[in-house]
Scaffold this motif. Structure first.
Motif, PDB file in Angstrom:
ATOM      1  N   ALA A  81      -6.288  -6.324  11.736  1.00 43.94           N
ATOM      2  CA  ALA A  81      -7.444  -7.199  11.907  1.00 43.94           C
ATOM      3  C   ALA A  81      -7.017  -8.658  11.930  1.00 43.94           C
ATOM      4  O   ALA A  81      -7.606  -9.482  12.643  1.00 43.94           O
ATOM      5  N   GLY A  82      -5.977  -9.008  11.166  1.00 42.55           N
ATOM      6  CA  GLY A  82      -5.453 -10.372  11.196  1.00 42.55           C
ATOM      7  C   GLY A  82      -4.915 -10.733  12.566  1.00 42.55           C
ATOM      8  O   GLY A  82      -5.138 -11.837  13.076  1.00 42.55           O
TER       9      GLY A  82
ATOM     10  N   LYS B 197      -4.184  -1.034  -1.713  1.00 43.76           N
ATOM     11  CA  LYS B 197      -3.859   0.249  -1.090  1.00 43.76           C
ATOM     12  C   LYS B 197      -3.203   0.067   0.283  1.00 43.76           C
ATOM     13  O   LYS B 197      -3.443  -0.928   0.970  1.00 43.76           O
ATOM     14  N   PRO B 198      -2.392   1.042   0.712  1.00 43.30           N
ATOM     15  CA  PRO B 198      -1.832   1.010   2.066  1.00 43.30           C
ATOM     16  C   PRO B 198      -2.905   0.887   3.142  1.00 43.30           C
ATOM     17  O   PRO B 198      -2.707   0.194   4.139  1.00 43.30           O
ATOM     18  N   ARG B 199      -4.029   1.585   2.941  1.00 43.08           N
ATOM     19  CA  ARG B 199      -5.141   1.492   3.899  1.00 43.08           C
ATOM     20  C   ARG B 199      -5.593   0.051   4.073  1.00 43.08           C
ATOM     21  O   ARG B 199      -5.874  -0.410   5.188  1.00 43.08           O
ATOM     22  N   GLN B 200      -5.647  -0.688   2.986  1.00 46.06           N
ATOM     23  CA  GLN B 200      -6.078  -2.081   3.037  1.00 46.06           C
ATOM     24  C   GLN B 200      -5.039  -2.958   3.728  1.00 46.06           C
ATOM     25  O   GLN B 200      -5.384  -3.907   4.433  1.00 46.06           O
ATOM     26  N   PHE B 201      -3.774  -2.604   3.544  1.00 48.24           N
ATOM     27  CA  PHE B 201      -2.709  -3.347   4.242  1.00 48.24           C
ATOM     28  C   PHE B 201      -2.817  -3.145   5.742  1.00 48.24           C
ATOM     29  O   PHE B 201      -2.709  -4.109   6.509  1.00 48.24           O
ATOM     30  N   HIS B 202      -3.011  -1.907   6.183  1.00 47.24           N
ATOM     31  CA  HIS B 202      -3.166  -1.621   7.613  1.00 47.24           C
ATOM     32  C   HIS B 202      -4.303  -2.470   8.204  1.00 47.24           C
ATOM     33  O   HIS B 202      -4.163  -3.045   9.282  1.00 47.24           O
ATOM     34  N   PHE B 203      -5.402  -2.506   7.481  1.00 48.65           N
ATOM     35  CA  PHE B 203      -6.554  -3.256   7.984  1.00 48.65           C
ATOM     36  C   PHE B 203      -6.234  -4.740   8.100  1.00 48.65           C
ATOM     37  O   PHE B 203      -6.515  -5.364   9.130  1.00 48.65           O
ATOM     38  N   VAL B 204      -5.670  -5.332   7.051  1.00 45.07           N
ATOM     39  CA  VAL B 204      -5.380  -6.768   7.062  1.00 45.07           C
ATOM     40  C   VAL B 204      -4.391  -7.120   8.170  1.00 45.07           C
ATOM     41  O   VAL B 204      -4.562  -8.116   8.879  1.00 45.07           O
ATOM     42  N   TYR B 205      -3.363  -6.308   8.336  1.00 43.12           N
ATOM     43  CA  TYR B 205      -2.367  -6.588   9.386  1.00 43.12           C
ATOM     44  C   TYR B 205      -2.998  -6.547  10.775  1.00 43.12           C
ATOM     45  O   TYR B 205      -2.904  -7.517  11.541  1.00 43.12           O
TER      46      TYR B 205
ATOM     47  N   ILE C 111      -3.774  -5.786  20.876  1.00 36.55           N
ATOM     48  CA  ILE C 111      -2.942  -5.036  19.939  1.00 36.55           C
ATOM     49  C   ILE C 111      -1.462  -5.190  20.268  1.00 36.55           C
ATOM     50  O   ILE C 111      -0.647  -5.468  19.383  1.00 36.55           O
ATOM     51  N   THR C 112      -1.097  -5.045  21.538  1.00 32.23           N
ATOM     52  CA  THR C 112       0.329  -5.053  21.893  1.00 32.23           C
ATOM     53  C   THR C 112       1.012  -6.392  21.622  1.00 32.23           C
ATOM     54  O   THR C 112       2.202  -6.420  21.287  1.00 32.23           O
ATOM     55  N   TYR C 113       0.267  -7.487  21.732  1.00 34.06           N
ATOM     56  CA  TYR C 113       0.907  -8.800  21.552  1.00 34.06           C
ATOM     57  C   TYR C 113       1.462  -8.955  20.137  1.00 34.06           C
ATOM     58  O   TYR C 113       2.390  -9.749  19.903  1.00 34.06           O
ATOM     59  N   GLN C 114       0.911  -8.178  19.183  1.00 32.75           N
ATOM     60  CA  GLN C 114       1.317  -8.281  17.785  1.00 32.75           C
ATOM     61  C   GLN C 114       2.695  -7.676  17.515  1.00 32.75           C
ATOM     62  O   GLN C 114       3.242  -7.853  16.420  1.00 32.75           O
ATOM     63  N   PHE C 115       3.266  -6.981  18.512  1.00 29.59           N
ATOM     64  CA  PHE C 115       4.520  -6.267  18.282  1.00 29.59           C
ATOM     65  C   PHE C 115       5.666  -6.743  19.174  1.00 29.59           C
ATOM     66  O   PHE C 115       6.715  -6.099  19.225  1.00 29.59           O
ATOM     67  N   PHE C 116       5.477  -7.868  19.856  1.00 28.41           N
ATOM     68  CA  PHE C 116       6.534  -8.442  20.688  1.00 28.41           C
ATOM     69  C   PHE C 116       6.848  -9.847  20.200  1.00 28.41           C
ATOM     70  O   PHE C 116       5.947 -10.571  19.751  1.00 28.41           O
TER      71      PHE C 116
ATOM     72  N   ALA D 121      -3.561 -18.982  16.546  1.00 28.20           N
ATOM     73  CA  ALA D 121      -3.480 -17.569  16.176  1.00 28.20           C
ATOM     74  C   ALA D 121      -3.186 -17.413  14.688  1.00 28.20           C
ATOM     75  O   ALA D 121      -3.788 -16.573  14.008  1.00 28.20           O
ATOM     76  N   HIS D 122      -2.270 -18.244  14.166  1.00 24.19           N
ATOM     77  CA  HIS D 122      -1.948 -18.185  12.737  1.00 24.19           C
ATOM     78  C   HIS D 122      -3.180 -18.487  11.889  1.00 24.19           C
ATOM     79  O   HIS D 122      -3.441 -17.804  10.886  1.00 24.19           O
ATOM     80  N   ILE D 123      -3.918 -19.507  12.277  1.00 21.49           N
ATOM     81  CA  ILE D 123      -5.107 -19.903  11.525  1.00 21.49           C
ATOM     82  C   ILE D 123      -6.152 -18.790  11.554  1.00 21.49           C
ATOM     83  O   ILE D 123      -6.809 -18.508  10.553  1.00 21.49           O
ATOM     84  N   GLY D 124      -6.300 -18.148  12.708  1.00 19.37           N
ATOM     85  CA  GLY D 124      -7.224 -17.019  12.796  1.00 19.37           C
ATOM     86  C   GLY D 124      -6.846 -15.899  11.837  1.00 19.37           C
ATOM     87  O   GLY D 124      -7.698 -15.327  11.157  1.00 19.37           O
ATOM     88  N   GLY D 125      -5.549 -15.598  11.764  1.00 17.21           N
ATOM     89  CA  GLY D 125      -5.082 -14.581  10.827  1.00 17.21           C
ATOM     90  C   GLY D 125      -5.320 -14.998   9.387  1.00 17.21           C
ATOM     91  O   GLY D 125      -5.717 -14.185   8.549  1.00 17.21           O
TER      92      GLY D 125
END
Length: 287
Positions: free
Chosen positions: A117-118, A107-115, A76-81, A203-207
């Motif tokens: 989970a991606g 929906k915002p809920r769906q955005f949270h998930f995609v971000y 999780i943390t790597y996504q914010f640095f 990582a990009h491809i995984g997302g």
């Protein structure tokens, strides 16, 4: 004036309910704080200590399986640095542009998930690749990945999969359909696998895979983001006969109708929607 500006920023990031502003705000805040903390290291001649020895080691996602038991949280943390100004700048610009298009239809809920989970999918593909392919054996023990690129890529590809013929104007290129924009990014990342930044490309491809898969399943009626959905509240209402019945506070819009509207947008554009169709889409986005 400065006080009003800070209040406005605080509202947009933490109180507006817009996940695009939330993730941009969190990413920028973390970047600025650690950039300021890096100044003493730079002036002392140890400029690389902050990022190489601290951020990448303790916040970056490692390629080595032996480090995961003590660095499990880094998925999780790597996504914010981010590793530099240009790194965060381009990520946040694309997150703003594509994220707001995403939120016009989902929906915002769906955005949270995609971000989120991606970002997780990107880290897992990176880990898998670095532990399967022999070419990475030498660098694997110390390799790490940081950045929100996988999460942003998930949003880009999810939006392009949902609205493939939606166009946006790009400098020097003019009107470009989202499906071609996403395809160009994927091709560049496939080429990047054979470069020194192979970890980022994986990582990009995984997302991208996560974003594509999520929207395809969503169109088929399966919404993975429901894990974030709150249990609907019930309220008591009276019908014409005077009996009390339980009803959900927010009844959802028919999914088939939403799919039909989204298909119409992808073919003819948002402006071709009727007033009723626009209202239906707006209601669904707030559900």
């Amino acid at each position: 004036m400065n006080s009003n500006l800070l209040k406005d920023l605080k509202y947009k990031v933490f109180q507006s309910g817009n996940p695009v502003f939330f993730y941009i705000g969190i990413n920028v805040l973390i970047f600025v704080v650690f950039a300021l903390l890096n100044i003493p290291f730079f002036l002392s001649g140890k400029g690389g200590v902050m990022y190489d020895a601290l951020i990448r080691e303790y916040a970056g996602f490692p390629a080595s399986l032996s480090k995961l038991p003590t660095r499990f949280y880094t998925i999780i943390t790597y996504q914010f640095f981010h590793d530099g100004l240009w790194h965060i700048l381009f990520n946040m610009l694309w997150l703003f542009w594509l994220g707001n298009i995403f939120l016009d239809f989902l929906k915002p809920r769906q955005f949270h998930f995609v971000y989120l989970a991606g970002g997780i999918a990107g880290a897992l593909l990176y880990l898998l690749a670095y532990n399967i392919f022999p070419v990475f054996a030498e660098v694997r023990p110390d390799a790490t990945v940081i950045g929100s690129s996988a999460a942003v890529m998930a949003v880009i590809v999810a939006t392009a999969t949902l609205l493939p013929d939606y166009s946006m104007r790009l400098l020097l290129f003019g009107e470009v359909k989202l499906k071609y924009l996403a395809l160009a990014y994927i091709v560049l990342d496939l080429i990047g696998i054979a470069s020194k930044d192979a970890g980022g490309s994986f990582a990009h491809i995984g997302g991208a895979v996560l974003g594509f898969t999520y929207i395809k399943l969503l169109k088929g009626g399966a919404d993975w983001s429901k894990i974030f959905k709150r249990k609907p509240k019930l309220r008591v209402v009276k019908n014409d006969s005077g009996k009390q019945t339980g009803r959900k506070q927010n009844e959802g819009v028919n999914q088939e109708e939403i799919d039909r509207i989204l298909d119409k947008i992808s073919k003819t554009g948002y402006n071709k929607l009727s007033k009723q169709e626009k209202e239906t889409l707006f209601k669904a986005s707030k559900d």
